[in-house]
Design a protein around this motif. Structure first.
Motif, PDB file in Angstrom:
ATOM      1  N   GLY A 293       0.774  -1.237   0.044  1.00  0.00           N
ATOM      2  CA  GLY A 293       0.165  -0.051   0.005  1.00  0.00           C
ATOM      3  C   GLY A 293       0.814   1.227  -0.054  1.00  0.00           C
ATOM      4  O   GLY A 293       0.261   2.281  -0.044  1.00  0.00           O
ATOM      5  N   GLY A 294       2.088   1.038  -0.056  1.00  0.00           N
ATOM      6  CA  GLY A 294       3.086   2.300   0.245  1.00  0.00           C
ATOM      7  C   GLY A 294       3.254   3.213  -0.852  1.00  0.00           C
ATOM      8  O   GLY A 294       3.714   4.314  -0.853  1.00  0.00           O
ATOM      9  N   CYS A 295       2.821   2.708  -2.080  1.00  0.00           N
ATOM     10  CA  CYS A 295       3.128   3.496  -3.324  1.00  0.00           C
ATOM     11  C   CYS A 295       1.916   3.610  -4.467  1.00  0.00           C
ATOM     12  O   CYS A 295       1.064   2.705  -4.214  1.00  0.00           O
ATOM     13  CB  CYS A 295       4.403   3.222  -3.921  1.00  0.00           C
ATOM     14  N   SER A 296       1.865   4.542  -5.155  1.00  0.00           N
ATOM     15  CA  SER A 296       0.671   4.885  -5.773  1.00  0.00           C
ATOM     16  C   SER A 296       0.361   3.818  -6.701  1.00  0.00           C
ATOM     17  O   SER A 296      -0.779   3.368  -7.036  1.00  0.00           O
ATOM     18  CB  SER A 296       0.593   6.043  -6.546  1.00  0.00           C
ATOM     19  N   LEU A 297       1.562   3.115  -7.478  1.00  0.00           N
ATOM     20  CA  LEU A 297       1.282   2.039  -8.544  1.00  0.00           C
ATOM     21  C   LEU A 297       0.703   0.949  -8.113  1.00  0.00           C
ATOM     22  O   LEU A 297      -0.088   0.224  -8.588  1.00  0.00           O
ATOM     23  CB  LEU A 297       2.858   1.807  -8.708  1.00  0.00           C
TER      24      LEU A 297
ATOM     25  N   ARG B 103      -5.959   0.919  -8.137  1.00  0.00           N
ATOM     26  CA  ARG B 103      -5.537   0.892  -9.256  1.00  0.00           C
ATOM     27  C   ARG B 103      -5.427  -0.569  -9.594  1.00  0.00           C
ATOM     28  O   ARG B 103      -5.728  -1.116 -10.605  1.00  0.00           O
ATOM     29  CB  ARG B 103      -4.094   1.602  -9.474  1.00  0.00           C
ATOM     30  N   LEU B 104      -4.980  -1.531  -8.653  1.00  0.00           N
ATOM     31  CA  LEU B 104      -4.798  -2.945  -8.832  1.00  0.00           C
ATOM     32  C   LEU B 104      -6.220  -3.484  -9.316  1.00  0.00           C
ATOM     33  O   LEU B 104      -6.436  -4.266  -9.921  1.00  0.00           O
ATOM     34  CB  LEU B 104      -4.201  -3.541  -7.523  1.00  0.00           C
TER      35      LEU B 104
ATOM     36  N   GLY C  68      -1.765   5.228 -13.262  1.00  0.00           N
ATOM     37  CA  GLY C  68      -2.776   6.173 -12.902  1.00  0.00           C
ATOM     38  C   GLY C  68      -3.347   6.981 -14.098  1.00  0.00           C
ATOM     39  O   GLY C  68      -4.132   7.934 -13.681  1.00  0.00           O
ATOM     40  N   ASN C  69      -2.963   6.780 -15.060  1.00  0.00           N
ATOM     41  CA  ASN C  69      -3.531   7.479 -16.399  1.00  0.00           C
ATOM     42  C   ASN C  69      -4.631   6.544 -16.726  1.00  0.00           C
ATOM     43  O   ASN C  69      -5.079   5.781 -17.704  1.00  0.00           O
ATOM     44  CB  ASN C  69      -2.659   7.643 -17.486  1.00  0.00           C
TER      45      ASN C  69
ATOM     46  N   SER D  21      -7.636   8.836 -10.732  1.00  0.00           N
ATOM     47  CA  SER D  21      -6.477   8.206 -11.013  1.00  0.00           C
ATOM     48  C   SER D  21      -5.949   7.036  -9.804  1.00  0.00           C
ATOM     49  O   SER D  21      -5.065   6.403  -9.770  1.00  0.00           O
ATOM     50  CB  SER D  21      -5.301   8.868 -11.303  1.00  0.00           C
ATOM     51  N   LEU D  22      -6.397   7.710  -8.661  1.00  0.00           N
ATOM     52  CA  LEU D  22      -6.034   6.673  -7.415  1.00  0.00           C
ATOM     53  C   LEU D  22      -6.972   5.501  -7.208  1.00  0.00           C
ATOM     54  O   LEU D  22      -6.961   4.714  -6.424  1.00  0.00           O
ATOM     55  CB  LEU D  22      -5.984   7.314  -5.905  1.00  0.00           C
ATOM     56  N   GLY D  23      -8.186   5.753  -7.876  1.00  0.00           N
ATOM     57  CA  GLY D  23      -9.083   4.561  -7.954  1.00  0.00           C
ATOM     58  C   GLY D  23     -10.058   4.666  -6.660  1.00  0.00           C
ATOM     59  O   GLY D  23     -10.432   3.642  -6.058  1.00  0.00           O
ATOM     60  N   CYS D  24     -10.301   5.892  -6.048  1.00  0.00           N
ATOM     61  CA  CYS D  24     -11.015   5.934  -4.988  1.00  0.00           C
ATOM     62  C   CYS D  24     -12.449   5.338  -5.440  1.00  0.00           C
ATOM     63  O   CYS D  24     -13.229   4.944  -4.458  1.00  0.00           O
ATOM     64  CB  CYS D  24     -11.256   7.423  -4.570  1.00  0.00           C
TER      65      CYS D  24
END
Lengths: 456, 226, 183
Positions: free
Chosen positions: A55-59, A64-65, A125-126, C62-65
């Motif tokens: 969880g520590g990074c935006s990727l 997103r996952l 994130g795009n 973009s963070l998928g909230c």
């Protein structure tokens, strides 16, 4: 006319050989995406319980996952597999030999490359905020072209077929092949390129979702069920004359069901009511399908016999999943019940029921039938086949119980947290690994292995 | 295709192992015969088509019923099934009094007593034409229509002692507004039109109550000098 | 049904029936919906989003909230959203007319955010929540949106600032012609 494919030998028939290459490509890429998607689903399931996990990074953040998982499952696994399945099935039914099947390879490569690119964009994130439309809009153009090249071959086979007769599977394949490009293009246009105003976006999105699941996924899978049941049981389909009614009502009603997934949202009441009506009318085609499928199989202890046939065993589970889905979807689209389960994990369960327990199980069953025909080799290990079946069957049933019951409890205020699906996700992953080992063993092996059948 | 296609009512045992009993072309052909003949070998299925048709009709009927009941008149601004339907207007838009609608409603609701020419019936039903009761205060005429009026009153120098029921209670705000606007502009009457919001206001203020007596209503809204 | 053209035409017909029946007629009804005053002569609602909030919406996407949060309050007749305090009234189509991408959402792993801006007291509270959500909840920490300043205090990045501005702008606490607030 070639009858090769029915001798117990593993000579590839001419028809099968003419599509073997693209079918193998589609299946191989489908299996790879399935692996990735099921790993991701384990990760996201863990993340819901342990927020610090990756969880520590935006990727690798949950949002997103989760989006990635959905896209890989739908466009990577199911869609690729359906490319292969539809192509193989149509060419078998029409006995049409392809000359230029390599074009389908091009389509497959384009489709998978754009999917890879889109997946990377999601991770970066795009992305867009609507499920299954997350990939950036430029990607859609390439996907569209890829789709046309990969999926339109059944249409070619059908219109140039040497035999005149038509079977119900062919309608469903043609229908689903026509539907996908239309809904995909229209939706991209109305949601991403020149967005409709306000809540209309949500309406268009739900229209895409329902059509995609019902008229692309389910319709192709239904085609396969219609094929494998008479094929493997040796019986003609009971009440076959109903099948054309079933086909048209299915297509007519399915695309109206979308607002039923938006009950209570800021859309005019009449739109929502139209969806409710459609959701309940879906029972008509589903009852016809049930009569066709189960009527055929229930003949003379057919069900217990189909249990001994790997393909039919998967298909049988799938049929029950489809019927259960229809019943639940209709019941829980009524306003009173929907108010309870809306926004809860119940909907995850329903979606899983349709796209996994039904569609994916059909694909698994079909793969066990088709891969030997297009590789000329039998399945490597029947133990792995059993492991695959049981692991996925238990996985999918437990996932359904957890999400459906959990969703009901959430909605009626009996529990606050989101039910955890770590256990079923791991089971599914194990099943898929077993399946993958078997399948890739076949896809990569030289064409020289033994003749011993491992059909379980 | 020389092979006999197998008769559909003789199920074949699915052969063990990987050999498949039906060839694709026979499978397709056998079914296309089935589709053409529409004949099922099994007895029990013969009722099926009729039952299916009935079920379809039932579904269709139900669908129509459900839609008419739950679509809130296909209004674009109805989102809540339990909300009162009237709210569904396009925001604080100006209500346009519609005299044509008003006339039609007047003929239906009022003309039996007050006559189409608005002159009433001397001694029994007072006139509306040139009546200060009708052309003066908005509140007064709205109240009379909503709650009704009974008792001794004088209109244009003639005494009446009749009984007018609460006709407006069963009408919508906009309908009452249209009638009043019509009455106040017909037969030589010249008074301002009335808005539906005004009617709603009055309706809310008086609540549900019995008929007015002329005395009570004149205390609240005395007759204007002509 | 041997004719491919017939099948194509039929499928096209079924699709366009629903396309016209719900999407186009929905568009005819709602396509020109605009903002409206809550009372005669008052300001128009929904209010225009500040520029920062528009950027923040992009971060939110973009963070998928949206995987865990919805932005819609259902009417009282259709679930207990209002009773749960998600908003003072149900959402209506007009609330979304200014939004370039509508994020209704379909899963509530976390609470609904349609009226979050009206619930929360200060921006600092939002920052604090994003960095360390309630212990034991499924909401991940978005600590990676913050850098550590010279004095060791956490400094929000541009993204975090925009996201917070966006969350602050989420409000349906005004009367809409279709759904009045109960006074």
């Amino acid at each position: 006319m070639s009858q090769d494919s029915y001798r117990p030998s593993f000579n590839i028939s001419r028809v099968d050989a003419s599509v073997a290459q693209p079918v193998r490509l589609f299946f191989a890429s489908a299996f790879l995406w399935l692996m990735l998607a099921s790993i991701l689903s384990v990760i996201t399931a863990i993340q819901l319980k342990d927020v610090s996990f990756l969880g520590g990074c935006s990727l690798t953040t949950y949002g997103r996952l989760k989006a990635l998982e959905g896209n890989l499952f739908a466009y990577g696994w199911v869609t690729n597999a359906l490319f292969g399945l539809n192509l193989w099935l149509m060419s078998s039914l029409t006995r049409f030999e392809f000359k230029n099947a390599w074009l389908a390879n091009v389509g497959g490569v384009v489709w998978n490359l754009t999917l890879t690119y889109g997946a990377i964009q999601i991770i970066m994130g795009n992305m867009n905020g609507l499920s299954l439309l997350e990939m950036p809009k430029e990607v859609a153009v390439a996907s569209f072209v890829g789709f046309l090249f990969a999926a339109l071959w059944p249409v070619v086979a059908f219109s140039r077929r040497p035999t005149g007769h038509v079977y119900v599977s062919q309608w469903y394949i043609l229908g689903s092949t026509f539907v996908f490009p239309i809904i995909f293009a229209l939706t991209q246009l109305l949601v991403l390129w020149c967005p409709a105003q306000g809540v209309l976006q949500a309406l268009v999105h739900s229209w895409f979702h329902q059509n995609f699941y019902l008229l692309w996924f389910a319709s192709s899978a239904i085609a396969a069920v219609y094929y494998f049941i008479p094929k493997e049981s040796g019986r003609t389909v009971s009440a076959y004359y109903l099948s054309s009614v079933g086909f048209w009502t299915f297509f007519l009603v399915a695309s109206w069901t979308s607002p039923a997934t938006l009950l209570g949202s800021p859309l005019p009441l009449w739109v929502q009511s139209a969806g409710v009506v459609a959701a309940i009318l879906m029972l008509i085609p589903l009852v016809i399908l049930a009569i066709n499928f189960l009527g055929t199989l229930s003949w003379n202890r057919g069900i217990s016999q189909s249990w001994n046939n790997t393909t039919l065993r998967f298909v049988l589970v799938a049929i029950f999943a489809l019927i259960l889905w229809g019943a639940l979807f209709a019941t829980f689209s009524t306003r009173g019940l929907n108010a309870v389960i809306r926004f809860t994990s119940f909907n995850t369960g329903l979606e899983h029921l349709l796209t996994y327990s039904f569609v994916s199980f059909v694909i698994f069953g079909a793969t066990y039938f088709i891969l030997p025909k297009v590789t000329g080799i039998s399945w490597l290990s029947s133990k792995l086949v059993h492991l695959h079946f049981w692991s996925c069957a238990i996985g999918t049933v437990s996932l359904l119980i957890i999400t459906l019951l959990g969703g009901w409890q959430q909605g009626s205020g009996l529990r606050a947290d989101w039910p955890s699906v770590i256990f079923p996700s791991v089971l599914l992953l194990i099943g898929h690994i077993a399946f993958g080992i078997n399948a890739f063993g076949m896809l990569t092996a030289k064409l020289s292995s033994g003749h011993e059948s491992t059909h379980a | 295709m020389t092979d006999q296609h197998h008769s559909p009512d003789q199920p074949r045992r699915p052969s063990a192992g990987d050999s498949h009993s039906v060839s694709d072309s026979r499978l397709v052909e056998a079914h296309s015969h089935l589709a053409r003949d529409k004949e099922e070998p099994k007895e029990g299925f013969s009722l099926l088509p009729i039952i299916v048709v009935f079920i379809f009709c039932g579904f269709g009927f139900w669908a129509g019923l459900y839609l008419t009941r739950n679509a809130a008149g296909f209004s674009p601004s109805a989102f809540d099934l339990s909300a009162p339907r009237e709210v569904a207007s396009d925001g604080p838009k100006a209500f346009e009094p519609d005299l044509a609608k008003g006339e039609k409603l007047f003929l239906q609701q009022c003309a039996s007593c007050h006559q189409a020419n608005g002159l009433g019936v001397p001694g029994a039903f007072p006139p509306l034409a040139n009546s200060a009761w009708a052309t003066g205060s908005e509140d007064r005429i709205i109240k009379i229509i909503l709650a009704g009026i009974a008792g001794e009153m004088e209109v244009n120098g003639m005494k009446y002692n009749g009984n007018m029921p609460n006709i407006g209670a069963g009408l919508k705000d906009a309908q009452v507004a249209n009638i009043v606007s019509y009455v106040r502009s017909a037969w030589g009457n010249q008074a301002e039109a009335v808005m539906d919001t005004k009617v709603a206001e009055v309706r809310k203020a008086i609540g549900s109550r019995g008929q007015y007596s002329p005395k009570e209503i004149l205390e609240q809204h005395p007759l204007e000098a002509k | 049904m041997k004719n491919i053209k017939l099948i194509f035409a039929g499928v096209l017909f079924t699709l366009s029936a629903s396309f016209i029946g719900i999407l186009l007629s929905g568009r005819v009804q709602l396509g020109s919906l605009g903002r409206a005053p809550a009372e005669e002569g008052g300001p128009l609602f929904p209010l225009r989003e500040p520029g920062l909030a528009i950027q923040g919406r992009q971060v939110y996407i973009s963070l998928g909230c949206v995987a865990c949060h919805t932005q819609q309050v259902r009417p009282a007749s259709q679930g207990s959203d209002i009773a749960k305090g998600y908003g003072p009234r149900h959402s209506v189509a007009r609330d979304y007319v200014l939004q370039s991408s509508v994020l209704l959402g379909s899963q509530r792993i976390g609470p609904d955010l349609a009226n979050y801006g009206a619930r929360v007291s200060s921006e600092n509270e939002i920052h604090a929540h994003l960095r360390s959500p309630k212990a034991g909840s499924a909401m991940p920490s978005y600590d990676f949106l913050y850098t550590t300043g010279k004095d060791g205090a956490k400094v929000p990045t541009e993204k975090a600032t925009a996201l917070v501005a966006y969350l602050k702008s989420l409000k349906i606490d005004y009367s809409s012609p279709e759904a009045k607030l109960n006074q």
